[in-house]
Design a protein around this motif. Structure first.
Motif, PDB file in Angstrom:
ATOM      1  N   ARG A 146      63.192  56.545  26.135  1.00 24.91           N
ATOM      2  CA  ARG A 146      64.530  57.014  25.784  1.00 24.91           C
ATOM      3  C   ARG A 146      65.148  56.214  24.651  1.00 24.91           C
ATOM      4  N   TRP A 147      64.947  54.907  24.640  1.00 20.77           N
ATOM      5  CA  TRP A 147      65.565  54.071  23.607  1.00 20.77           C
ATOM      6  C   TRP A 147      65.025  54.440  22.233  1.00 20.77           C
ATOM      7  N   LEU A 148      63.712  54.697  22.148  1.00 18.69           N
ATOM      8  CA  LEU A 148      63.125  55.073  20.871  1.00 18.69           C
ATOM      9  C   LEU A 148      63.606  56.448  20.442  1.00 18.69           C
ATOM     10  N   SER A 149      63.774  57.326  21.402  1.00 20.11           N
ATOM     11  CA  SER A 149      64.289  58.656  21.101  1.00 20.11           C
ATOM     12  C   SER A 149      65.713  58.570  20.556  1.00 20.11           C
ATOM     13  N   ALA A 150      66.540  57.729  21.174  1.00 27.95           N
ATOM     14  CA  ALA A 150      67.930  57.588  20.716  1.00 27.95           C
ATOM     15  C   ALA A 150      67.987  57.024  19.296  1.00 27.95           C
ATOM     16  N   TRP A 151      67.232  55.992  19.020  1.00 28.58           N
ATOM     17  CA  TRP A 151      67.244  55.384  17.685  1.00 28.58           C
ATOM     18  C   TRP A 151      66.689  56.329  16.632  1.00 28.58           C
ATOM     19  N   SER A 152      65.622  57.049  16.963  1.00 28.72           N
ATOM     20  CA  SER A 152      65.026  57.931  15.970  1.00 28.72           C
ATOM     21  C   SER A 152      65.905  59.157  15.711  1.00 28.72           C
ATOM     22  N   SER A 173      62.777  58.020   5.441  1.00 26.82           N
ATOM     23  CA  SER A 173      63.437  57.723   6.715  1.00 26.82           C
ATOM     24  C   SER A 173      63.516  58.965   7.594  1.00 26.82           C
ATOM     25  N   LEU A 174      63.767  60.098   6.989  1.00 26.34           N
ATOM     26  CA  LEU A 174      63.811  61.356   7.739  1.00 26.34           C
ATOM     27  C   LEU A 174      62.448  61.669   8.348  1.00 26.34           C
ATOM     28  N   ILE A 175      61.400  61.502   7.574  1.00 24.68           N
ATOM     29  CA  ILE A 175      60.045  61.757   8.074  1.00 24.68           C
ATOM     30  C   ILE A 175      59.689  60.782   9.189  1.00 24.68           C
ATOM     31  N   VAL A 176      60.012  59.503   8.996  1.00 20.76           N
ATOM     32  CA  VAL A 176      59.731  58.491  10.030  1.00 20.76           C
ATOM     33  C   VAL A 176      60.522  58.806  11.295  1.00 20.76           C
ATOM     34  N   GLY A 183      69.134  59.053  15.906  1.00 20.20           N
ATOM     35  CA  GLY A 183      70.177  58.478  15.064  1.00 20.20           C
ATOM     36  C   GLY A 183      69.741  58.359  13.613  1.00 20.20           C
ATOM     37  N   LEU A 184      68.493  57.954  13.400  1.00 23.18           N
ATOM     38  CA  LEU A 184      67.949  57.848  12.044  1.00 23.18           C
ATOM     39  C   LEU A 184      67.907  59.217  11.372  1.00 23.18           C
ATOM     40  N   ILE A 185      67.519  60.230  12.109  1.00 18.85           N
ATOM     41  CA  ILE A 185      67.480  61.591  11.569  1.00 18.85           C
ATOM     42  C   ILE A 185      68.886  62.060  11.192  1.00 18.85           C
ATOM     43  N   LEU A 186      69.848  61.817  12.071  1.00 18.00           N
ATOM     44  CA  LEU A 186      71.219  62.254  11.805  1.00 18.00           C
ATOM     45  C   LEU A 186      71.817  61.562  10.583  1.00 18.00           C
ATOM     46  N   VAL A 187      71.586  60.262  10.461  1.00 18.78           N
ATOM     47  CA  VAL A 187      72.107  59.528   9.310  1.00 18.78           C
ATOM     48  C   VAL A 187      71.433  59.994   8.026  1.00 18.78           C
ATOM     49  N   SER A 188      70.141  60.266   8.084  1.00 19.96           N
ATOM     50  CA  SER A 188      69.426  60.744   6.899  1.00 19.96           C
ATOM     51  C   SER A 188      69.942  62.111   6.463  1.00 19.96           C
ATOM     52  N   ILE A 189      70.143  62.994   7.420  1.00 18.80           N
ATOM     53  CA  ILE A 189      70.663  64.324   7.093  1.00 18.80           C
ATOM     54  C   ILE A 189      72.081  64.227   6.555  1.00 18.80           C
ATOM     55  N   VAL A 235      58.748  61.632  13.164  1.00 20.99           N
ATOM     56  CA  VAL A 235      57.511  61.145  13.807  1.00 20.99           C
ATOM     57  C   VAL A 235      57.848  60.287  15.025  1.00 20.99           C
ATOM     58  N   LEU A 236      58.827  59.402  14.891  1.00 18.09           N
ATOM     59  CA  LEU A 236      59.206  58.549  16.016  1.00 18.09           C
ATOM     60  C   LEU A 236      59.812  59.352  17.162  1.00 18.09           C
ATOM     61  N   THR A 237      60.537  60.412  16.845  1.00 13.40           N
ATOM     62  CA  THR A 237      61.075  61.267  17.903  1.00 13.40           C
ATOM     63  C   THR A 237      59.938  61.928  18.674  1.00 13.40           C
ATOM     64  N   TRP A 238      58.940  62.382  17.962  1.00 15.98           N
ATOM     65  CA  TRP A 238      57.779  62.989  18.623  1.00 15.98           C
ATOM     66  C   TRP A 238      57.057  61.963  19.501  1.00 15.98           C
ATOM     67  N   LEU A 239      56.880  60.757  18.982  1.00 19.41           N
ATOM     68  CA  LEU A 239      56.223  59.712  19.771  1.00 19.41           C
ATOM     69  C   LEU A 239      57.059  59.308  20.978  1.00 19.41           C
ATOM     70  N   ALA A 240      58.366  59.287  20.819  1.00 13.34           N
ATOM     71  CA  ALA A 240      59.242  58.922  21.933  1.00 13.34           C
ATOM     72  C   ALA A 240      59.188  59.960  23.035  1.00 13.34           C
ATOM     73  N   ARG A 241      59.167  61.221  22.660  1.00 17.74           N
ATOM     74  CA  ARG A 241      59.071  62.281  23.675  1.00 17.74           C
ATOM     75  C   ARG A 241      57.730  62.217  24.395  1.00 17.74           C
ATOM     76  N   ARG A 242      56.697  61.951  23.628  1.00 21.83           N
ATOM     77  CA  ARG A 242      55.356  61.895  24.212  1.00 21.83           C
ATOM     78  C   ARG A 242      55.205  60.693  25.137  1.00 21.83           C
ATOM     79  N   GLY A 243      55.800  59.559  24.745  1.00 26.02           N
ATOM     80  CA  GLY A 243      55.694  58.349  25.549  1.00 26.02           C
ATOM     81  C   GLY A 243      56.825  58.147  26.530  1.00 26.02           C
ATOM     82  N   ARG A 244      57.748  59.110  26.587  1.00 24.25           N
ATOM     83  CA  ARG A 244      58.892  59.056  27.500  1.00 24.25           C
ATOM     84  C   ARG A 244      59.691  57.758  27.336  1.00 24.25           C
TER      85      ARG A 244
END
Length: 68
Positions: free
Chosen positions: A43-49, A26-29, A51-57, A32-41
């Motif tokens: 915001r919703w994907l960036s927020a969810w990803s 989940s941390l790795i995903v 959140g996933l990173i924070l919960v995993s950590i 990756v999703l944060t990188w894709l969200a930044r690249r594709g601009r």
């Protein structure tokens, strides 16, 4: 699935290692999703990803403290 009266369903055999593996994936995903969200601009994907990173950590930190 139906069980006969008095029969217990087979319990799953999940271990702490399986849960740890899921959190690491989940941390790795999330990264990756944060990188894709930044690249594709997106915001919703960036927020969810994020959140996933924070919960995993948070879980990894909790599991580390619990193991001590």
């Amino acid at each position: 699935m139906r069980y006969r009266i008095g029969d217990a369903p087979a319990s799953g055999t999940s271990t702490d290692d399986m849960l740890l593996f899921t959190v690491v994936i989940s941390l790795i995903v999330g990264i990756v999703l944060t990188w894709l969200a930044r690249r594709g601009r997106q915001r919703w994907l960036s927020a969810w990803s994020i959140g996933l990173i924070l919960v995993s950590i948070a879980y990894l930190g909790w599991a580390t403290i619990e193991a001590i």
